[in-house]
Design an enzyme around this catalytic site. Structure first.
Site, PDB file in Angstrom:
ATOM      1  N   HIS A 135       4.559  21.645  10.046  1.00  0.00           N
ATOM      2  CA  HIS A 135       5.423  22.311  10.007  1.00  0.00           C
ATOM      3  C   HIS A 135       6.288  22.794   8.984  1.00  0.00           C
ATOM      4  CE1 HIS A 135       9.720  24.179  12.909  1.00  0.00           C
ATOM      5  NE2 HIS A 135       9.200  22.899  11.263  1.00  0.00           N
ATOM      6  N   GLU A 136       6.326  21.866   7.802  1.00  0.00           N
ATOM      7  CA  GLU A 136       6.760  22.161   6.692  1.00  0.00           C
ATOM      8  C   GLU A 136       6.221  23.419   5.695  1.00  0.00           C
ATOM      9  OE1 GLU A 136      10.055  21.908   6.785  1.00  0.00           O
ATOM     10  OE2 GLU A 136       9.879  20.615   7.614  1.00  0.00           O
ATOM     11  N   HIS A 139       6.191  26.925   6.579  1.00  0.00           N
ATOM     12  CA  HIS A 139       7.391  27.955   6.465  1.00  0.00           C
ATOM     13  C   HIS A 139       7.152  28.179   5.192  1.00  0.00           C
ATOM     14  CE1 HIS A 139       9.774  27.019   9.257  1.00  0.00           C
ATOM     15  NE2 HIS A 139       9.931  25.220   9.584  1.00  0.00           N
ATOM     16  N   GLU A 203      11.314  29.518  13.523  1.00  0.00           N
ATOM     17  CA  GLU A 203      10.637  27.399  14.033  1.00  0.00           C
ATOM     18  C   GLU A 203       9.762  27.602  14.825  1.00  0.00           C
ATOM     19  OE1 GLU A 203      11.838  24.710  11.953  1.00  0.00           O
ATOM     20  OE2 GLU A 203      13.555  25.793  10.892  1.00  0.00           O
TER      21      GLU A 203
END
Length: 274
Positions: A135-136, A139, A203
């Site tokens: 997930h990070e 980004h 997100e």
């Protein structure tokens, strides 16, 4: 692949923020005079870069580089594998005591930083932690961290201009300073509304990217459940600006609820398992 919807939102919001940016430059020319355009131009170019550097330093100043051996070796290995799959350079990994289980990414593609809390490492299983790391990394890959940082920078500049315009139009006393600060904060909030249009959507996109790269949405869904439960009754030890970058915003203040940077955790979990 970067979500097309996110690209469109970033383009639209970026155009609006650029207009605010030019408004700040226009005020600088009115205040200093047309002859000062080189100074205004340099200021417009340098200020966001300085705020970006300061913001990155401030967010990571309490973090320590993550060792590549011992309990952290597996985290480095999964990060290496995910970065190869995503086609990005491995970011710097750091570890930090945050008071709550959490993680965040900052920086840009090629010079990114992923910070994981010690509380998160103790709480999650391997596949859940892999979901959070994916997930990070998403980004950084999608460049939405830069959009958040520069959007926040422009909102601060607009707030400063609003304060100066008000103070230049009347008497200067304690009361006018107080009113000027209120006007400045309102101006910043108005600009941040546009930034939030990206924040909540990014997100969902990072969740979906993580699901694609790890092959399932369930590990990240379980991680979000554990993070939400593990944050209850605990005080985060990070700044509000860092909370906005984290995978889970643990700030429960009224202002945070009104200007939510994250979609409801329940909806994120539901989408990951759908």
């Amino acid at each position: 692949m970067t979500n097309f919807g996110l690209k469109v939102r970033m383009a639209i919001v970026g155009s609006i923020l650029f207009a605010f940016y030019m408004l700040v430059g226009g005020f600088g020319l009115l205040w200093l005079g047309p002859g000062a355009w080189p100074l205004v131009l340099v200021g417009l170019l340098i200020l966001p870069a300085i705020q970006y550097k300061i913001g990155t330093w401030s967010a990571t100043r309490k973090a320590e580089p993550m060792p590549e051996d011992g309990q952290y070796q597996e985290i480095h290995q999964m990060t290496d594998s995910l970065c190869r799959d995503m086609g990005i350079k491995k970011p710097k990994l750091m570890v930090m005591d945050m008071g709550v289980p959490n993680a965040f990414a900052t920086g840009r593609k090629g010079k990114g930083v992923v910070v994981v809390s010690t509380e998160l490492i103790r709480l999650l299983q391997r596949d859940e932690l892999e979901g959070v790391i994916a997930h990070e990394l998403a980004h950084i890959k999608n460049r939405d961290v830069l959009a958040m940082v520069f959007g926040s920078s422009i909102s601060m500049m607009v707030g400063w201009v609003a304060y100066m315009v008000y103070m230049m139009g009347g008497e200067r006393n304690i009361g006018s300073i107080f009113v000027g600060m209120i006007i400045s904060n309102i101006a910043q909030m108005l600009v941040m509304i546009f930034v939030l249009a990206i924040s909540r959507y990014r997100e969902y996109v990072a969740d979906e990217d993580a699901r694609q790269y790890i092959g399932s949405g369930d590990p990240l869904a379980r991680a979000l459940e554990k993070i939400s439960q593990g944050s209850q009754g605990r005080e985060p030890q990070v700044q509000d600006s860092v909370n906005a970058l984290c995978i889970f915003n643990s700030d429960k203040s009224l202002l945070s609820k009104l200007f939510a940077t994250h979609p409801p955790t329940e909806k994120r979990i539901q989408k990951l398992r759908s």
